[in-house]
Write a protein that holds these residues in place. Structure first.
Motif, mmCIF file in Angstrom:
data_model
loop_
_atom_site.group_PDB
_atom_site.id
_atom_site.type_symbol
_atom_site.label_atom_id
_atom_site.label_comp_id
_atom_site.label_asym_id
_atom_site.label_seq_id
_atom_site.Cartn_x
_atom_site.Cartn_y
_atom_site.Cartn_z
ATOM 1 N N SER A 96 56.347 28.159 45.325
ATOM 2 C CA SER A 96 56.088 28.138 46.762
ATOM 3 C C SER A 96 56.846 29.262 47.479
ATOM 4 N N LEU A 97 58.114 29.460 47.109
ATOM 5 C CA LEU A 97 58.910 30.534 47.712
ATOM 6 C C LEU A 97 58.269 31.891 47.437
ATOM 7 N N PHE A 98 57.859 32.104 46.212
ATOM 8 C CA PHE A 98 57.212 33.364 45.822
ATOM 9 C C PHE A 98 55.972 33.609 46.685
ATOM 10 N N GLU A 99 55.121 32.598 46.797
ATOM 11 C CA GLU A 99 53.878 32.729 47.567
ATOM 12 C C GLU A 99 54.152 32.955 49.059
ATOM 13 N N GLU A 100 55.115 32.226 49.607
ATOM 14 C CA GLU A 100 55.440 32.352 51.032
ATOM 15 C C GLU A 100 56.040 33.726 51.351
ATOM 16 N N LEU A 144 61.351 29.929 56.058
ATOM 17 C CA LEU A 144 60.148 29.478 55.359
ATOM 18 C C LEU A 144 60.238 27.997 55.045
ATOM 19 N N SER A 145 59.091 27.334 55.050
ATOM 20 C CA SER A 145 58.992 25.947 54.610
ATOM 21 C C SER A 145 58.312 25.947 53.251
ATOM 22 N N LEU A 146 58.899 25.230 52.305
ATOM 23 C CA LEU A 146 58.368 25.223 50.945
ATOM 24 C C LEU A 146 57.733 23.888 50.613
ATOM 25 N N LEU A 147 56.758 23.937 49.721
ATOM 26 C CA LEU A 147 56.117 22.738 49.209
ATOM 27 C C LEU A 147 56.630 22.476 47.803
ATOM 28 N N GLY A 148 56.831 21.203 47.487
ATOM 29 C CA GLY A 148 57.261 20.824 46.152
ATOM 30 C C GLY A 148 58.647 20.235 46.160
ATOM 31 N N LYS A 203 54.441 36.445 53.873
ATOM 32 C CA LYS A 203 55.219 36.907 55.038
ATOM 33 C C LYS A 203 55.315 38.428 55.080
ATOM 34 N N TYR A 204 55.577 39.058 53.948
ATOM 35 C CA TYR A 204 55.819 40.502 53.912
ATOM 36 C C TYR A 204 54.597 41.324 53.493
ATOM 37 N N ASN A 205 53.623 40.685 52.864
ATOM 38 C CA ASN A 205 52.455 41.373 52.314
ATOM 39 C C ASN A 205 52.883 42.520 51.388
ATOM 40 N N ALA A 235 68.018 27.726 49.964
ATOM 41 C CA ALA A 235 68.840 28.608 50.800
ATOM 42 C C ALA A 235 68.113 29.917 51.098
ATOM 43 N N ILE A 236 67.418 30.451 50.098
ATOM 44 C CA ILE A 236 66.631 31.677 50.320
ATOM 45 C C ILE A 236 65.520 31.387 51.325
ATOM 46 N N ALA A 237 64.833 30.256 51.146
ATOM 47 C CA ALA A 237 63.748 29.889 52.061
ATOM 48 C C ALA A 237 64.273 29.751 53.489
#
Length: 158
Positions: free
Chosen positions: A129-133, A116-120, A137-139, A109-111
């Motif tokens: 994946s969410l953390f990395e994406e 965002l599209s998540l892997l796994g 996105k925001y840097n 839901a957060i993604a």
């Protein structure tokens, strides 16, 4: 006369209903500025969920909610930060499978809200994946806010 926010654990709701709020924003400002991991343990019904809600609003840059509070007059930059906010209070935990399913649902839901599209497929892979994406996105550093962390333990303690 302002009403007491009995049973309300959402900062935005308290502000919009013009309820009494004890200004803790100076403490939250210090937590955010230090950018370290924190584990805040307090007894039940001691305002942990409200604290997490206020912290999330600060990190999202929702300055309009903080008019008249200490942080509004501070040097906080109010740039939105990426947040992973999870509450175990609304996740079924009668079994490992239900807990994992609930975590997966909330992470997805957060993604989705962030486009965002998540892997796994497991909650651990999806969280990573969410953390990395979000970081990509925001840097900016990603804030992880977890509420009701003890609910699955308390439900299964026997």
């Amino acid at each position: 006369m302002k009403q007491l926010p009995v049973g309300i654990a959402d900062f935005e709701t308290i502000v919009k209903r013009n309820c009494v709020y004890a200004d803790k924003t100076r403490l939250l400002y210090n937590l955010v500025r230090l950018r370290k991991p924190y584990f805040l343990a307090r007894p039940r019904r001691f305002g942990k969920s409200l604290l997490v809600s206020a912290l999330a609003a600060i990190l999202r840059g929702q300055r309009e909610l903080f008019k008249g509070l200490w942080i509004d007059g501070s040097d906080y930059d109010w740039k939105p930060n990426p947040i992973i906010q999870l509450s175990f209070g609304g996740i079924e935990s009668e079994s490992v499978e239900r807990l994992e399913s609930g975590l997966t649902r909330d992470i997805m839901a957060i993604a989705k809200s962030e486009s965002l599209s998540l892997l796994g497929s497991s909650p651990v892979e999806l969280f990573k994946s969410l953390f990395e994406e979000l970081y990509a996105k925001y840097n900016r550093k990603v804030a992880v806010l977890i509420d009701e962390y003890d609910t699955p333990i308390l439900r299964r303690i026997e």
